[in-house]
Design a protein around this motif. Structure first.
Motif, PDB file in Angstrom:
ATOM      1  N   ASP A   1       0.724  -0.915   0.070  1.00 20.32           N
ATOM      2  CA  ASP A   1      -0.065   0.376  -0.481  1.00 20.32           C
ATOM      3  C   ASP A   1       0.779   1.597  -0.172  1.00 20.32           C
ATOM      4  OD1 ASP A   1       0.582   0.649   2.773  1.00 20.32           O
ATOM      5  OD2 ASP A   1      -1.270  -0.239   3.575  1.00 20.32           O
ATOM      6  N   ALA A   2       0.517   1.896   0.020  1.00 20.96           N
ATOM      7  CA  ALA A   2       1.046   4.001   0.098  1.00 20.96           C
ATOM      8  C   ALA A   2       2.078   4.137   1.074  1.00 20.96           C
ATOM      9  CB  ALA A   2       0.417   4.746  -0.089  1.00 20.96           C
ATOM     10  N   LYS A   3       1.623   3.469   2.128  1.00 16.34           N
ATOM     11  CA  LYS A   3       2.043   3.546   3.370  1.00 16.34           C
ATOM     12  C   LYS A   3       3.367   2.662   2.991  1.00 16.34           C
ATOM     13  CE  LYS A   3      -1.595   5.652   6.795  1.00 16.34           C
ATOM     14  NZ  LYS A   3      -2.019   5.721   7.614  1.00 16.34           N
ATOM     15  N   GLU A   4       4.182   1.581   2.139  1.00 20.74           N
ATOM     16  CA  GLU A   4       4.542   0.289   1.890  1.00 20.74           C
ATOM     17  C   GLU A   4       4.267  -0.648   3.266  1.00 20.74           C
ATOM     18  OE1 GLU A   4       8.807   1.869   1.968  1.00 20.74           O
ATOM     19  OE2 GLU A   4       8.559   3.418   0.092  1.00 20.74           O
ATOM     20  N   GLN A   5       3.217  -0.851   3.371  1.00 23.24           N
ATOM     21  CA  GLN A   5       3.309  -2.477   4.517  1.00 23.24           C
ATOM     22  C   GLN A   5       2.132  -2.770   3.267  1.00 23.24           C
ATOM     23  OE1 GLN A   5      -0.845  -0.438   6.441  1.00 23.24           O
ATOM     24  NE2 GLN A   5       0.314   0.083   7.880  1.00 23.24           N
TER      25      GLN A   5
END
Length: 158
Positions: free
Chosen positions: A100-104
């Motif tokens: 995802d955008a939070k690098e999860q």
């Protein structure tokens, strides 16, 4: 004679002006263009605007977050976000990866810890080590490795 040289040398050294790496005009050009000294050496044009250089692929996230307090890592686009597929040499799917955008990161639906290392995002799932290149201009640099079997293969974005 020697008595006059030593005090003159001390005064000369003390009165010497400090040296700076860049002058004020150059610093302002870097700020206005969004370039750094490193990115300028890679082709970023200090005579263009930030928007023009960003369109050409040159961004400075550290400068953007320092000048814009509202900017954070959640709004800064990450090159890793998306759906990825790790394939074997025979073309069989080894793993599906979602970032995802939070690098999860999720591998086959299971959340895993990821870390940035030397311009890459690396994470493990079981015996597999996955490595994604951060510079999307580089092709065929995303891969997985099986430490037990000693095999590796490509990772592709869907």
């Amino acid at each position: 004679m020697n008595k006059a040289i030593l005090p003159a040398l001390v005064i000369l050294i003390a009165a010497e002006a400090p040296a700076y790496a860049i002058n004020d005009k150059y610093r302002k050009q870097l700020e206005q263009s969004g370039c750094t000294q490193v990115s300028e050496a890679q082709g970023c044009d200090i005579h263009k605007s930030k928007a023009e250089n960003a369109k050409a692929g040159f961004t400075n996230p550290a400068l953007e977050s320092a000048t814009d307090p509202a900017a954070d890592t959640a709004t800064t686009p990450t090159p890793y976000a998306g759906q990825w597929v790790a394939k074997s040499e025979a073309g069989k799917t080894v793993a599906t990866i979602r970032i995802d955008a939070k690098e999860q990161v999720w591998v086959n639906g299971e959340r895993v810890n990821a870390k940035r290392t030397d311009g890459t995002l690396q994470f493990r799932h079981g015996k597999f080590l996955f490595t994604l290149q951060g510079d999307r201009r580089l092709q065929n640099q995303d891969y997985w490795m099986d430490s037990d079997a000693g095999t590796k293969g490509p990772i592709q974005i869907e």
